[in-house]
Design an enzyme around this catalytic site. Structure first.
Site, PDB file in Angstrom:
ATOM      1  N   SER A 162       0.843  -1.194   0.000  1.00 36.89           N
ATOM      2  CA  SER A 162       0.000   0.000   0.000  1.00 36.89           C
ATOM      3  C   SER A 162       0.876   1.241   0.000  1.00 36.89           C
ATOM      4  O   SER A 162       2.085   1.178   0.217  1.00 36.89           O
ATOM      5  CB  SER A 162      -0.889   0.009   1.241  1.00 36.89           C
ATOM      6  OG  SER A 162      -0.091   0.308   2.367  1.00 36.89           O
ATOM      7  N   LYS A 163       0.224   2.356  -0.243  1.00 34.81           N
ATOM      8  CA  LYS A 163       0.919   3.633  -0.236  1.00 34.81           C
ATOM      9  C   LYS A 163       1.603   3.856   1.120  1.00 34.81           C
ATOM     10  O   LYS A 163       2.712   4.352   1.203  1.00 34.81           O
ATOM     11  CB  LYS A 163      -0.130   4.724  -0.495  1.00 34.81           C
ATOM     12  CG  LYS A 163       0.419   6.105  -0.607  1.00 34.81           C
ATOM     13  CD  LYS A 163      -0.709   7.088  -0.787  1.00 34.81           C
ATOM     14  CE  LYS A 163      -0.477   8.298   0.078  1.00 34.81           C
ATOM     15  NZ  LYS A 163      -1.597   9.209   0.138  1.00 34.81           N
ATOM     16  N   ARG A 164       0.910   3.420   2.158  1.00 34.04           N
ATOM     17  CA  ARG A 164       1.470   3.598   3.512  1.00 34.04           C
ATOM     18  C   ARG A 164       2.761   2.797   3.712  1.00 34.04           C
ATOM     19  O   ARG A 164       3.681   3.231   4.372  1.00 34.04           O
ATOM     20  CB  ARG A 164       0.442   3.200   4.571  1.00 34.04           C
ATOM     21  CG  ARG A 164      -0.531   4.294   4.918  1.00 34.04           C
ATOM     22  CD  ARG A 164      -1.341   3.911   6.137  1.00 34.04           C
ATOM     23  NE  ARG A 164      -1.908   2.575   6.025  1.00 34.04           N
ATOM     24  CZ  ARG A 164      -3.003   2.287   5.329  1.00 34.04           C
ATOM     25  NH1 ARG A 164      -3.656   3.241   4.712  1.00 34.04           N
ATOM     26  NH2 ARG A 164      -3.459   1.048   5.264  1.00 34.04           N
ATOM     27  N   TYR A 205       3.795   5.243  -5.905  1.00 32.96           N
ATOM     28  CA  TYR A 205       3.152   5.849  -7.070  1.00 32.96           C
ATOM     29  C   TYR A 205       4.140   5.985  -8.228  1.00 32.96           C
ATOM     30  O   TYR A 205       5.338   6.197  -8.001  1.00 32.96           O
ATOM     31  CB  TYR A 205       2.623   7.244  -6.722  1.00 32.96           C
ATOM     32  CG  TYR A 205       1.381   7.249  -5.856  1.00 32.96           C
ATOM     33  CD1 TYR A 205       0.591   6.104  -5.702  1.00 32.96           C
ATOM     34  CD2 TYR A 205       0.985   8.412  -5.200  1.00 32.96           C
ATOM     35  CE1 TYR A 205      -0.543   6.131  -4.913  1.00 32.96           C
ATOM     36  CE2 TYR A 205      -0.157   8.440  -4.414  1.00 32.96           C
ATOM     37  CZ  TYR A 205      -0.915   7.291  -4.274  1.00 32.96           C
ATOM     38  OH  TYR A 205      -2.039   7.319  -3.504  1.00 32.96           O
TER      39      TYR A 205
END
Ligand code: GLU
Length: 506
Positions: free
Chosen positions: A261-263, A273
Site C-alpha cells: 500500500s501507499k502507507r 506511485y
C-alpha cells in the site's frame, strides 16, 4: 481468437495517484493488445462523484505517456466508441438498468440513508440481499401500487441487482483457471444510484460490451466483484460477448504479507506511485518513481517482471521485447513481492544501457534542482557518459558529476598535505606552463604528457596523480582523472590547479 479483434481496456477511477500495481495492469493490458495487434483503450470510470479527485485523470494520462504505454483510444485521443469518460455516458446506462428491472433481475429500492444505517447498526454484517431484501422498502417487498406511487411521486430510489439464491456462477479466468462463487454470499449491489449515475458494476459491464472489449486485465482485488458482473452479462443477454478476464496477482509488501500500500512505501522509504502526486485537498505530496530518479524504461521493465517471466534468466527487457515475449500463460497466480533494492538494480542497469543523450532531460532536471544551470548540452552529455555507470537513480547525477559544473570549495587536505613538498608546488607550477602550451587537449595525450613530465622530473606517478585529482574535484572520487581534465578544458583545469595550490600551501 482472431488477432485483429483483440480489444483491451484500462479502466481507472480518477481518485488519486497511480499505484505501481495500476501501471502493471496497464502494462499487461498493453502487452497483450500489442502482442495480438489489438487495440488498447483507456476508459475513465468517474461515475462515483464522491470519490472524484481533480487532476487525477490528467495525472493518469501523464503516467501512461511517461511509461510509453499510450492508449489507441481514450478521452484525449478519441475513437469510434467515444465518449471514453463514463460521466459523459451517463444517459445511456438507465435504459439497461430498467431492462433488468423489467425482466425481474433488478429492482427499485427506496430505502433512505437513515433506514440503511439503522439496519446496519441493528444487524452485524448486514448485507442487502437474499436474507433481508424482503424486510426493506423496495419493489420486491412493497405492493405494486405503492411502488408505482413512489415512482410517480419522484421518490429518490436506486436500482439493485437481484442476486439469485443457491446458484453457482463460474468463469474461466485466463490466469487462475475456473473460479466459482456461491451466489448466497453475494449482495444485491446498487447498479444505478439515486442521482441517475450508474455504479461501477453496471457501467463496467455495459461499457465493456459497447466498446467490444475482448479481454479484461485487472487487479485481483476485483475478483469478488466478478460474480455480480457475470450475472449482469448473463441477464443483459450478452454472455457470449463477455470478455475473457485475467485477474492479475497482487503486488505484495517486501515481506510478502499483504498487498503493498501507499502507507508501506512511506513506512519503508520508497515510492509506490508512478509519479509524484499532490492531493489537491490536503496538499500532501507523495513522491513517485519518476521524481525519485527512475527511468520509465526501468520502471516498465521491473513491473513486467512482477508476476511474469519468459522462462529464462533474462531480466532486462525493452518494451518491444516484452511485447514480443509476453504470454499470459506465464503470468503467475501467486502474488509478487516488491523488492525496492531490486527495483533500483533495474534502474542502474538501464542507466548503463542507455546513452548520455537519452538521459539528458532527466539529468538536467536533477542538476537544475540543485541550482546548476546547464548551458551546453554536449558538455552535459559527455559528463553524463563519464559517470553514468555509477548512477542508481538519475537524481544521483549531482553527487557524481557536480564538479563538472563548479569548482570544489573544499579539498581533502588530509590526503594531500602530509606528503606535500615545495618540489610538488614547483612541479604543478611547471605543469601549468606545460598545459598553457598544449594544443591537442585530449585525455590520452594529457595522460602521456603528464606521466612523461613526472618521470623526467624524478617523481613517481603515485606522488602526483592523487593530488591532481583532488585539485580538479576536491576528493578521492570520480572517473579517470584525465577524462575529467579533458572535459573541463584547458582554462578551467589551470584555474583549478592554481586555486588548489593556494589551498595546499596555505
Ligand atoms: N474502475 C475500476 C478501477 O478503478 C476498474 C476495475 C476493472 O478493471 O474492472 O480500478
Amino acid at each position: 481468437m482472431s488477432d485483429q479483434k483483440v480489444r483491451v481496456r484500462f479502466a481507472p477511477s480518477p481518485t488519486g495517484g497511480l499505484h505501481l500495481g495500476g501501471v502493471r495492469t496497464v502494462l499487461f493490458n498493453y502487452l497483450f493488445a500489442k502482442k495480438h495487434n489489438g487495440t488498447f483503450v483507456l476508459r475513465i470510470e468517474d461515475t462515483d462523484q464522491s470519490r472524484y479527485v481533480d487532476g487525477a485523470e490528467n495525472y493518469i494520462v501523464e503516467c501512461l505517456k511517461w511509461c510509453g504505454l499510450m492508449p489507441d483510444e481514450s478521452p484525449q485521443a478519441g475513437g469510434p466508441f467515444a465518449p471514453y469518460r463514463q460521466s459523459e455516458r451517463k444517459s445511456l446506462y438507465r435504459e439497461y438498468a430498467e431492462k433488468l428491472v423489467m425482466h425481474g433481475h433488478a429492482y427499485y429500492a427506496f430505502d433512505t440513508t437513515e433506514e440503511l444505517e439503522q439496519k446496519r447498526a441493528a444487524i452485524p454484517n448486514f448485507q442487502y440481499g437474499m436474507a433481508y431484501r424482503e424486510d426493506m422498502r423496495n419493489s420486491i417487498s412493497l405492493p405494486q401500487q405503492e411502488v408505482d406511487q413512489l415512482l410517480d411521486a419522484g421518490t429518490p430510489h436506486v436500482i439493485r441487482i437481484k442476486v439469485p439464491e443457491d446458484e453457482t456462477v463460474t468463469f474461466n479466468d485466463m490466469i487462475r483457471g475456473y473460479v466459482s462463487f456461491d451466489t448466497n454470499t453475494v449482495d444485491d449491489k446498487v447498479l444505478l444510484k439515486a442521482d441517475g449515475m450508474p455504479t461501477y458494476h453496471l457501467a463496467v459491464v455495459i461499457d465493456d460490451y459497447l466498446m467490444k472489449i475482448t479481454h479484461a486485465f485487472r487487479g485481483e482485488e476485483w475478483l469478488p466483484s466478478a460474480p455480480v458482473h457475470l450475472l449482469l452479462w448473463e441477464y443483459l443477454g450478452w454472455i457470449d460477448s463477455m470478455p475473457q478476464w485475467a485477474h492479475l496477482p497482487l503486488i505484495l509488501k517486501p515481506d510478502g504479507h499483504g498487498k503493498l500500500s501507499k502507507r508501506d512505501g512511506a513506512r519503508l522509504g520508497f515510492p509506490v506511485y508512478a509519479m509524484s502526486w499532490t492531493d489537491p485537498k490536503s496538499g500532501e505530496l507523495t513522491e513517485g518513481f519518476r521524481e525519485l530518479g527512475f527511468l520509465p524504461e526501468a520502471f516498465v521493465n521491473l513491473l513486467g517482471m512482477l508476476g511474469w517471466n519468459d522462462g529464462t534468466d533474462q531480466e532486462i527487457f525493452t518494451l518491444a521485447e516484452l511485447v514480443e515475449k509476453f504470454s499470459i500463460e506465464r503470468v503467475s497466480k501467486a502474488g509478487a513481492k516488491f523488492d525496492f533494492e531490486k527495483a533500483k538494480w533495474y534502474n542502474a542497469e538501464w542507466i548503463k544501457k542507455v546513452s548520455g543523450e537519452r538521459l539528458m532531460a532527466e539529468v538536467k532536471t536533477a542538476l537544475t534542482a540543485k541550482g546548476i544551470t546547464v548551458t551546453d548540452d554536449t558538455y552535459l552529455n559527455k559528463a553524463t557518459e563519464l559517470v553514468k555507470d555509477r548512477l542508481v537513480l538519475t537524481s544521483d547525477i549531482y553527487e557524481h558529476a557536480w564538479y563538472f559544473f563548479k569548482q570544489p570549495e573544499e579539498y581533502d587536505l588530509n590526503a594531500v598535505k602530509p606528503k606535500w613538498t615545495d618540489a610538488k608546488t614547483v612541479l604543478f607550477q611547471e605543469y601549468i606552463q606545460h598545459l598553457q602550451a598544449t594544443e591537442n587537449w585530449d585525455a590520452a595525450e594529457l595522460e602521456t604528457n603528464f606521466k612523461a613530465m613526472l618521470t623526467e622530473k624524478g617523481f613517481k606517478i603515485g606522488d602526483a596523480m592523487l593530488p591532481f585529482r583532488i585539485m580538479l574535484v576536491g576528493g578521492k572520487f570520480g572517473p579517470h582523472v584525465f577524462d575529467i581534465a579533458a572535459l573541463l578544458g584547458k582554462q578551467e583545469v589551470i584555474a583549478r590547479i592554481e586555486k588548489a595550490l593556494a589551498a595546499f600551501t596555505a
